[in-house]
Design a protein around this motif. Structure first.
Motif, PDB file in Angstrom:
ATOM      1  N   PRO A  58       6.040 -95.366  41.066  1.00 24.03           N
ATOM      2  CA  PRO A  58       4.629 -95.632  40.796  1.00 24.03           C
ATOM      3  C   PRO A  58       3.640 -95.014  41.780  1.00 24.03           C
ATOM      4  CG  PRO A  58       5.761 -97.602  41.508  1.00 24.03           C
ATOM      5  CD  PRO A  58       6.802 -96.595  41.266  1.00 24.03           C
ATOM      6  N   ASN A  59       4.121 -94.506  42.910  1.00 30.40           N
ATOM      7  CA  ASN A  59       3.133 -93.937  43.813  1.00 30.40           C
ATOM      8  C   ASN A  59       2.924 -92.444  43.580  1.00 30.40           C
ATOM      9  OD1 ASN A  59       5.596 -93.148  44.659  1.00 30.40           O
ATOM     10  ND2 ASN A  59       5.252 -93.489  46.819  1.00 30.40           N
ATOM     11  N   ARG A  60       3.357 -91.985  42.452  1.00 35.91           N
ATOM     12  CA  ARG A  60       3.162 -90.580  42.133  1.00 35.91           C
ATOM     13  C   ARG A  60       1.877 -90.435  41.352  1.00 35.91           C
ATOM     14  NH1 ARG A  60       4.904 -88.125  45.695  1.00 35.91           N
ATOM     15  NH2 ARG A  60       6.878 -88.912  46.406  1.00 35.91           N
ATOM     16  N   ALA A  61       0.976 -89.651  41.885  1.00 34.16           N
ATOM     17  CA  ALA A  61      -0.323 -89.542  41.232  1.00 34.16           C
ATOM     18  C   ALA A  61      -0.218 -88.831  39.906  1.00 34.16           C
ATOM     19  CB  ALA A  61      -1.302 -88.807  42.146  1.00 34.16           C
ATOM     20  N   TRP A  62       0.685 -87.852  39.829  1.00 35.50           N
ATOM     21  CA  TRP A  62       0.719 -87.068  38.604  1.00 35.50           C
ATOM     22  C   TRP A  62       1.153 -87.912  37.425  1.00 35.50           C
ATOM     23  CZ3 TRP A  62       5.067 -86.607  35.732  1.00 35.50           C
ATOM     24  CH2 TRP A  62       6.267 -86.823  36.359  1.00 35.50           C
ATOM     25  N   ARG A 106      -0.153 -83.385  49.918  1.00 34.90           N
ATOM     26  CA  ARG A 106       0.213 -84.269  48.827  1.00 34.90           C
ATOM     27  C   ARG A 106       0.521 -83.479  47.577  1.00 34.90           C
ATOM     28  NH1 ARG A 106       0.594 -89.350  47.695  1.00 34.90           N
ATOM     29  NH2 ARG A 106      -0.135 -90.087  45.677  1.00 34.90           N
ATOM     30  N   LEU A 107      -0.217 -82.386  47.407  1.00 38.96           N
ATOM     31  CA  LEU A 107       0.029 -81.535  46.248  1.00 38.96           C
ATOM     32  C   LEU A 107       1.474 -81.064  46.225  1.00 38.96           C
ATOM     33  CD1 LEU A 107      -1.398 -80.017  43.903  1.00 38.96           C
ATOM     34  CD2 LEU A 107      -1.638 -78.128  45.470  1.00 38.96           C
ATOM     35  N   LEU A 108       1.967 -80.652  47.379  1.00 36.71           N
ATOM     36  CA  LEU A 108       3.343 -80.174  47.417  1.00 36.71           C
ATOM     37  C   LEU A 108       4.330 -81.289  47.132  1.00 36.71           C
ATOM     38  CD1 LEU A 108       3.347 -77.707  50.396  1.00 36.71           C
ATOM     39  CD2 LEU A 108       3.390 -77.219  47.992  1.00 36.71           C
ATOM     40  N   GLU A 109       4.038 -82.463  47.669  1.00 35.82           N
ATOM     41  CA  GLU A 109       4.914 -83.600  47.363  1.00 35.82           C
ATOM     42  C   GLU A 109       4.988 -83.842  45.871  1.00 35.82           C
ATOM     43  OE1 GLU A 109       3.679 -86.646  50.716  1.00 35.82           O
ATOM     44  OE2 GLU A 109       4.661 -87.606  49.008  1.00 35.82           O
ATOM     45  N   THR A 111       4.357 -81.801  43.455  1.00 34.00           N
ATOM     46  CA  THR A 111       5.046 -80.766  42.695  1.00 34.00           C
ATOM     47  C   THR A 111       6.546 -80.897  42.825  1.00 34.00           C
ATOM     48  OG1 THR A 111       4.774 -79.283  44.562  1.00 34.00           O
ATOM     49  CG2 THR A 111       3.294 -78.976  42.722  1.00 34.00           C
ATOM     50  N   ILE A 112       7.013 -81.330  43.982  1.00 38.00           N
ATOM     51  CA  ILE A 112       8.455 -81.520  44.118  1.00 38.00           C
ATOM     52  C   ILE A 112       8.953 -82.513  43.087  1.00 38.00           C
ATOM     53  CG2 ILE A 112      10.216 -82.511  45.610  1.00 38.00           C
ATOM     54  CD1 ILE A 112       8.727 -81.395  47.969  1.00 38.00           C
ATOM     55  N   ASP A 113       8.270 -83.647  43.027  1.00 43.38           N
ATOM     56  CA  ASP A 113       8.701 -84.667  42.085  1.00 43.38           C
ATOM     57  C   ASP A 113       8.559 -84.179  40.650  1.00 43.38           C
ATOM     58  OD1 ASP A 113       7.766 -87.766  40.879  1.00 43.38           O
ATOM     59  OD2 ASP A 113       9.614 -87.429  41.998  1.00 43.38           O
ATOM     60  N   TYR A 114       7.452 -83.537  40.372  1.00 45.17           N
ATOM     61  CA  TYR A 114       7.178 -83.050  39.023  1.00 45.17           C
ATOM     62  C   TYR A 114       8.228 -82.039  38.579  1.00 45.17           C
ATOM     63  CZ  TYR A 114       4.285 -81.354  35.180  1.00 45.17           C
ATOM     64  OH  TYR A 114       3.804 -81.020  33.966  1.00 45.17           O
ATOM     65  N   VAL A 115       8.567 -81.129  39.485  1.00 42.99           N
ATOM     66  CA  VAL A 115       9.553 -80.104  39.139  1.00 42.99           C
ATOM     67  C   VAL A 115      10.898 -80.744  38.865  1.00 42.99           C
ATOM     68  CG1 VAL A 115      10.929 -78.283  40.205  1.00 42.99           C
ATOM     69  CG2 VAL A 115       8.478 -78.120  40.211  1.00 42.99           C
ATOM     70  N   GLN A 116      11.257 -81.738  39.677  1.00 45.72           N
ATOM     71  CA  GLN A 116      12.544 -82.380  39.440  1.00 45.72           C
ATOM     72  C   GLN A 116      12.593 -83.019  38.071  1.00 45.72           C
ATOM     73  OE1 GLN A 116      12.671 -84.888  42.849  1.00 45.72           O
ATOM     74  NE2 GLN A 116      14.147 -83.592  43.916  1.00 45.72           N
ATOM     75  N   ARG A 117      11.506 -83.721  37.743  1.00 46.01           N
ATOM     76  CA  ARG A 117      11.547 -84.400  36.463  1.00 46.01           C
ATOM     77  C   ARG A 117      11.453 -83.449  35.287  1.00 46.01           C
ATOM     78  NH1 ARG A 117      11.724 -89.602  37.333  1.00 46.01           N
ATOM     79  NH2 ARG A 117      11.227 -90.066  39.480  1.00 46.01           N
TER      80      ARG A 117
ATOM     81  N   SER B 141       5.278 -77.232  55.694  1.00 47.62           N
ATOM     82  CA  SER B 141       6.407 -76.298  55.685  1.00 47.62           C
ATOM     83  C   SER B 141       7.687 -77.009  55.308  1.00 47.62           C
ATOM     84  CB  SER B 141       6.548 -75.624  57.042  1.00 47.62           C
ATOM     85  OG  SER B 141       6.703 -76.595  58.041  1.00 47.62           O
ATOM     86  N   GLU B 142       7.793 -78.286  55.674  1.00 46.36           N
ATOM     87  CA  GLU B 142       8.987 -79.015  55.260  1.00 46.36           C
ATOM     88  C   GLU B 142       9.035 -79.141  53.747  1.00 46.36           C
ATOM     89  OE1 GLU B 142       9.268 -82.869  57.055  1.00 46.36           O
ATOM     90  OE2 GLU B 142      10.472 -83.542  55.353  1.00 46.36           O
ATOM     91  N   ARG B 143       7.880 -79.416  53.158  1.00 51.36           N
ATOM     92  CA  ARG B 143       7.882 -79.523  51.709  1.00 51.36           C
ATOM     93  C   ARG B 143       8.130 -78.212  51.041  1.00 51.36           C
ATOM     94  NH1 ARG B 143       3.833 -83.745  52.687  1.00 51.36           N
ATOM     95  NH2 ARG B 143       5.275 -85.397  53.189  1.00 51.36           N
ATOM     96  N   MET B 144       7.633 -77.153  51.646  1.00 56.30           N
ATOM     97  CA  MET B 144       7.916 -75.846  51.070  1.00 56.30           C
ATOM     98  C   MET B 144       9.402 -75.560  51.107  1.00 56.30           C
ATOM     99  SD  MET B 144       5.108 -74.408  50.067  1.00 56.30           S
ATOM    100  CE  MET B 144       5.288 -72.661  50.058  1.00 56.30           C
ATOM    101  N   ARG B 145      10.054 -76.035  52.130  1.00 51.90           N
ATOM    102  CA  ARG B 145      11.493 -75.802  52.202  1.00 51.90           C
ATOM    103  C   ARG B 145      12.221 -76.549  51.094  1.00 51.90           C
ATOM    104  NH1 ARG B 145      12.734 -77.908  57.390  1.00 51.90           N
ATOM    105  NH2 ARG B 145      10.697 -77.428  58.189  1.00 51.90           N
ATOM    106  N   ILE B 146      11.781 -77.793  50.845  1.00 54.06           N
ATOM    107  CA  ILE B 146      12.412 -78.542  49.763  1.00 54.06           C
ATOM    108  C   ILE B 146      12.199 -77.817  48.438  1.00 54.06           C
ATOM    109  CG2 ILE B 146      12.370 -80.699  48.509  1.00 54.06           C
ATOM    110  CD1 ILE B 146      11.533 -82.088  50.993  1.00 54.06           C
ATOM    111  N   LEU B 147      10.983 -77.331  48.253  1.00 57.45           N
ATOM    112  CA  LEU B 147      10.689 -76.616  47.011  1.00 57.45           C
ATOM    113  C   LEU B 147      11.512 -75.350  46.908  1.00 57.45           C
ATOM    114  CD1 LEU B 147       6.878 -77.085  46.580  1.00 57.45           C
ATOM    115  CD2 LEU B 147       8.637 -77.677  44.970  1.00 57.45           C
TER     116      LEU B 147
END
Lengths: 147, 285
Positions: A58-62, A106-109, A111-117, B141-147
């Motif tokens: 639930p803490n995912r803004a997207w 936060r944007l990168l965070e 996107t990580i979650d979004y890409v996984q899903r 940079s840590e997040r970029m690495r995960i990506l």
């Protein structure tokens, strides 16, 4: 898209079952309806994103942005104000639902979650299609052998 | 006492005073060299090495907290040098050893629990803004690495701009795949019934949905993602729409005949097992 929340059984892979569950439920409901093809297309696509968003933590803004879009039937939210940086991160912000008003970190965070899903969603849909295709091929073979 | 270990003669006992588990042999030797040559400067460097790991480890060992918090507290280089000079008895012997140990251990309790301390490295800017900036940059940079691990074929890219482009392409291709697959599923669907309950409670066997004539349609080139190539999705989409709509019409004809032959379709277990999904990789990725 008002499926009830249902607790699945214990599964070592916590994310996938909920996503698959929501999607398959919506899919079966769409199947039973007799809408024309293109409407079903869009409904399935909405179901895909909805299942992705629902199984998100639930803490995912997207996820909130996605569900809000789907609920309001709006194509794109129109945030023109929150334009923090108009350089490299722009395109990514546009891609990500609700990505306009976020700082880079936060944007990168998100996107990580979004890409996984997204990936699991694509795999799930591909699996369904493949299973149907395989069964279709078997069915054809069987009928040919019968004839 | 701990402090006396910093004396010139006690160079060999440095390892006992500091957290022994954290500092490697090289660092100890370096510290021995410190007290022979340039003492203060390189010592701060050594302290900067195992910074955040010491927070966790030294938090437990109470005896070793006397000296190690110095390396844990957020401080600038100047402050550290001042503290070190207080410790080194040859430079400044105004404070007694016990007093120093006490004031060190007092400050220790709260900071180690509140937030991660960042240590200004040697030769870098030390005001609070740039410290925060550096923390932020490290997070990014840590997040970029995960990506980088998530996006296929990006292990060799070093650079944020190129990486961002790759990520954008990948997300776009994934979204296009979702659209494409949803179209496929819409065409396939009227004959499929999913039994969700059994799906999740036991291993399911595959039923036989009665969908015919669809296999030639799905041989259209599947949108996969090779490197940085943009997918001409409009062509694929247009082609499949025309094909699928014709198939849908044929399906309607088949509906009445196939109604009786429709069974409950159970999703094969490979979709919901632990190891993830069985993907035909050349197609998807």
């Amino acid at each position: 898209m008002n499926s009830k929340k249902k607790r699945t059984l214990a599964n070592p892979n916590p994310r996938n079952p909920m996503q698959a569950f929501h999607f398959l439920r919506s899919l079966s409901r769409i199947n039973l309806s007799t809408a024309p093809f293109h409407k079903r297309c869009r409904a399935i696509r909405r179901a895909a994103y909805a299942s992705m968003a629902r199984s998100a933590s639930p803490n995912r803004a997207w996820s909130h942005a996605v569900l809000y879009q789907l609920h309001r039937r709006r194509r794109r939210p129109v945030p023109v104000q929150a334009r923090c940086k108009t350089h490299q991160n722009d395109a990514l912000r546009r891609l990500l639902p609700g990505g306009e008003a976020m700082d880079t970190c936060r944007l990168l965070e998100e996107t990580i979650d979004y890409v996984q899903r997204l990936r699991t969603q694509v795999k799930l849909m591909q699996e369904i299609v493949d299973s149907v295709k395989d069964d279709a091929v078997h069915e054809e073979k069987r009928q040919k052998e019968e004839n | 006492m701990m402090v006396s270990a910093f004396g010139l003669s006690g160079g060999s006992r440095i390892s006992e005073s500091l957290c022994p588990a954290d500092f490697s042999m090289e660092e100890e030797k370096q510290m021995e060299r410190n007290f022979k040559g340039k003492k203060r400067r390189t010592l701060s460097e050594c302290a900067g090495f195992s910074l955040q790991s010491t927070i966790a480890k030294c938090a437990d060992a109470k005896e070793q907290n006397d000296v190690s918090p110095h390396f844990v507290k957020s401080s600038t280089d100047k402050d550290v040098k001042k503290q070190k000079s207080e410790l080194l008895p040859c430079y400044n012997s105004s404070k007694s050893a016990t007093e120093q140990a006490k004031e060190i251990s007092q400050d220790d309790d709260d900071p180690k629990e509140a937030y991660i301390h960042v240590r200004a490295k040697r030769g870098k800017a030390t005001n609070s803004h740039s410290l925060a900036e550096r923390v932020r940059r490290e997070k990014i940079s840590e997040r970029m690495r995960i990506l980088q691990d998530l996006v296929p074929g990006c292990s060799k890219i070093t650079g944020k701009a190129v990486m961002l482009d790759e990520i954008i392409n990948y997300v776009q291709s994934l979204q296009q795949q979702v659209e494409f697959l949803s179209m496929k599923l819409a065409a396939v669907n009227p004959e499929l019934n999913f039994d969700i309950e059994q799906n999740f409670s036991k291993a399911a066997r595959v039923g036989t949905p009665s969908v015919l004539g669809l296999s030639p349609v799905f041989s259209t080139p599947y949108a996969h993602y090779p490197g940085a190539v943009q997918i001409p999705s409009e062509m694929i989409v247009a082609a499949t729409i025309s094909q699928l709509s014709s198939i849908a019409q044929i399906e309607n004809m088949w509906d009445e005949e196939l109604q009786n032959a429709i069974q409950m379709t159970l999703i094969p277990p490979q979709q919901v097992n632990n190891s993830g999904f069985h993907v035909k990789d050349p197609k998807v990725l």
